[in-house]
Design a protein around this motif. Structure first.
Motif, PDB file in Angstrom:
ATOM      1  N   ARG A 212      -9.185 106.198 -13.924  1.00 55.84           N
ATOM      2  CA  ARG A 212      -7.917 106.916 -14.068  1.00 55.84           C
ATOM      3  C   ARG A 212      -6.739 105.960 -14.021  1.00 55.84           C
ATOM      4  O   ARG A 212      -5.816 106.042 -14.842  1.00 55.84           O
ATOM      5  N   TYR A 213      -6.770 105.026 -13.088  1.00 55.95           N
ATOM      6  CA  TYR A 213      -5.668 104.084 -12.967  1.00 55.95           C
ATOM      7  C   TYR A 213      -5.702 103.029 -14.070  1.00 55.95           C
ATOM      8  O   TYR A 213      -4.659 102.484 -14.440  1.00 55.95           O
ATOM      9  N   LEU A 214      -6.878 102.743 -14.592  1.00 56.28           N
ATOM     10  CA  LEU A 214      -6.970 101.855 -15.752  1.00 56.28           C
ATOM     11  C   LEU A 214      -6.238 102.467 -16.939  1.00 56.28           C
ATOM     12  O   LEU A 214      -5.421 101.807 -17.597  1.00 56.28           O
ATOM     13  N   LEU A 215      -6.510 103.733 -17.220  1.00 58.39           N
ATOM     14  CA  LEU A 215      -5.846 104.416 -18.328  1.00 58.39           C
ATOM     15  C   LEU A 215      -4.339 104.492 -18.101  1.00 58.39           C
ATOM     16  O   LEU A 215      -3.550 104.265 -19.028  1.00 58.39           O
ATOM     17  N   ALA A 216      -3.924 104.792 -16.867  1.00 54.72           N
ATOM     18  CA  ALA A 216      -2.491 104.881 -16.568  1.00 54.72           C
ATOM     19  C   ALA A 216      -1.812 103.538 -16.791  1.00 54.72           C
ATOM     20  O   ALA A 216      -0.696 103.476 -17.334  1.00 54.72           O
ATOM     21  N   ALA A 217      -2.463 102.451 -16.394  1.00 57.29           N
ATOM     22  CA  ALA A 217      -1.883 101.120 -16.571  1.00 57.29           C
ATOM     23  C   ALA A 217      -1.777 100.763 -18.055  1.00 57.29           C
ATOM     24  O   ALA A 217      -0.794 100.140 -18.480  1.00 57.29           O
ATOM     25  N   VAL A 218      -2.768 101.153 -18.844  1.00 62.49           N
ATOM     26  CA  VAL A 218      -2.718 100.900 -20.297  1.00 62.49           C
ATOM     27  C   VAL A 218      -1.503 101.596 -20.904  1.00 62.49           C
ATOM     28  O   VAL A 218      -0.744 101.002 -21.689  1.00 62.49           O
TER      29      VAL A 218
END
Length: 273
Positions: free
Chosen positions: A82-88
């Motif tokens: 989830r945080y990977l996608l948010a950072a992208v």
């Protein structure tokens, strides 16, 4: 053992690691590991990070044995994707802006790994989770004193990026502020390191790939695009709060000791968000 003693032990261990463990590293390891990885630093960098700061990670987990080691170090796997996608999403406008400004590309995989991935992983776990996080969460320091210690040391570690006195001061100031922002993200994202870690990696990678100039201080145009990533990350956290996530950094937690807030409490508070 009370919280004050534990905090002193943690800070003493960090100082010892940061300033003394390098003396025990030895030049022989540099030559051996450099030969093994063909001068790429792919083995040298993580080995040196772990050797120098390994005692800090061990002490942090031993001081708070009632918590799992992965919770103390902020690496509970929950939220990873989830945080990977948010950072992208947060970093995409910055990447597009850098691509527009750039006149050269540096697509070295080795450079991305050593300059972005290693830096993001080790610096966030060491400075944000093991130092700041333990002081704030478990030793019950206020956010500002805990962040000042970790972020100032983090900023001083970037003084080499200045080419004169003024740019060196700017590099330290900007990276100190960045360290405080990463600490805030760490707190507001469930005391998990993933969101600041991914932001750190992507921002470093974009800076390196597009050969942006100016070191940590950057330049005006580059900093404008960098600001989009920071603003979007703040908006993302506020979206989580609007959806019911409890806010961790408030006026009451800036300077005063705070009640311990475990990962289990956080999960219960956010299970419906």
């Amino acid at each position: 053992m009370n919280h004050t003693i534990k905090a002193l032990l943690l800070i003493t261990t960090f100082i010892f690691c940061h300033y003394m463990m390098k003396e025990f590293w030895g030049d022989n390891w540099v030559s051996v590991l450099s030969d093994l990885d063909q001068q790429s630093a792919l083995l040298l960098f993580p080995a040196k990070y772990l050797f120098i700061y390994g005692p800090l990670l061990v002490v942090a987990t031993l001081l708070f044995k009632h918590e799992s080691w992965y919770n103390v170090l902020g690496v509970d796997i929950e939220g990873f994707q989830r945080y990977l996608l948010a950072a992208v999403v947060c970093c995409t406008p910055m990447v597009i802006g850098y691509a527009y400004l750039s006149n050269a590309l540096n697509l070295s995989i080795t450079g991305i790994i050593t300059g972005s991935i290693y830096a993001g992983v080790f610096e966030e776990i060491i400075f944000r989770a093991a130092l700041f996080g333990v002081l704030f969460r478990f030793c019950r320091w206020g956010f500002i004193p805990a962040a000042l210690i970790s972020s100032t040391i983090f900023g001083l570690g970037h003084i080499y990026q200045g080419h004169d006195a003024i740019s060196a001061v700017m590099a330290v100031a900007i990276t100190t502020i960045a360290g405080t922002w990463f600490a805030w993200l760490f707190c507001e994202c469930g005391y998990r390191i993933w969101f600041p870690l991914w932001m750190h990696i992507f921002m470093n990678a974009a800076y390196g790939i597009f050969s942006m100039s100016g070191g940590a201080a950057g330049d005006l145009k580059g900093n404008l695009f960098k600001a989009t990533a920071i603003i979007l990350s703040i908006l993302y956290v506020n979206l989580l709060i609007r959806r019911g996530k409890p806010r961790q950094i408030t006026l009451s937690t800036l300077f005063k000791k705070r009640p311990y807030f475990s990962s289990q409490h956080y999960k219960l508070a956010t299970q419906n968000t």
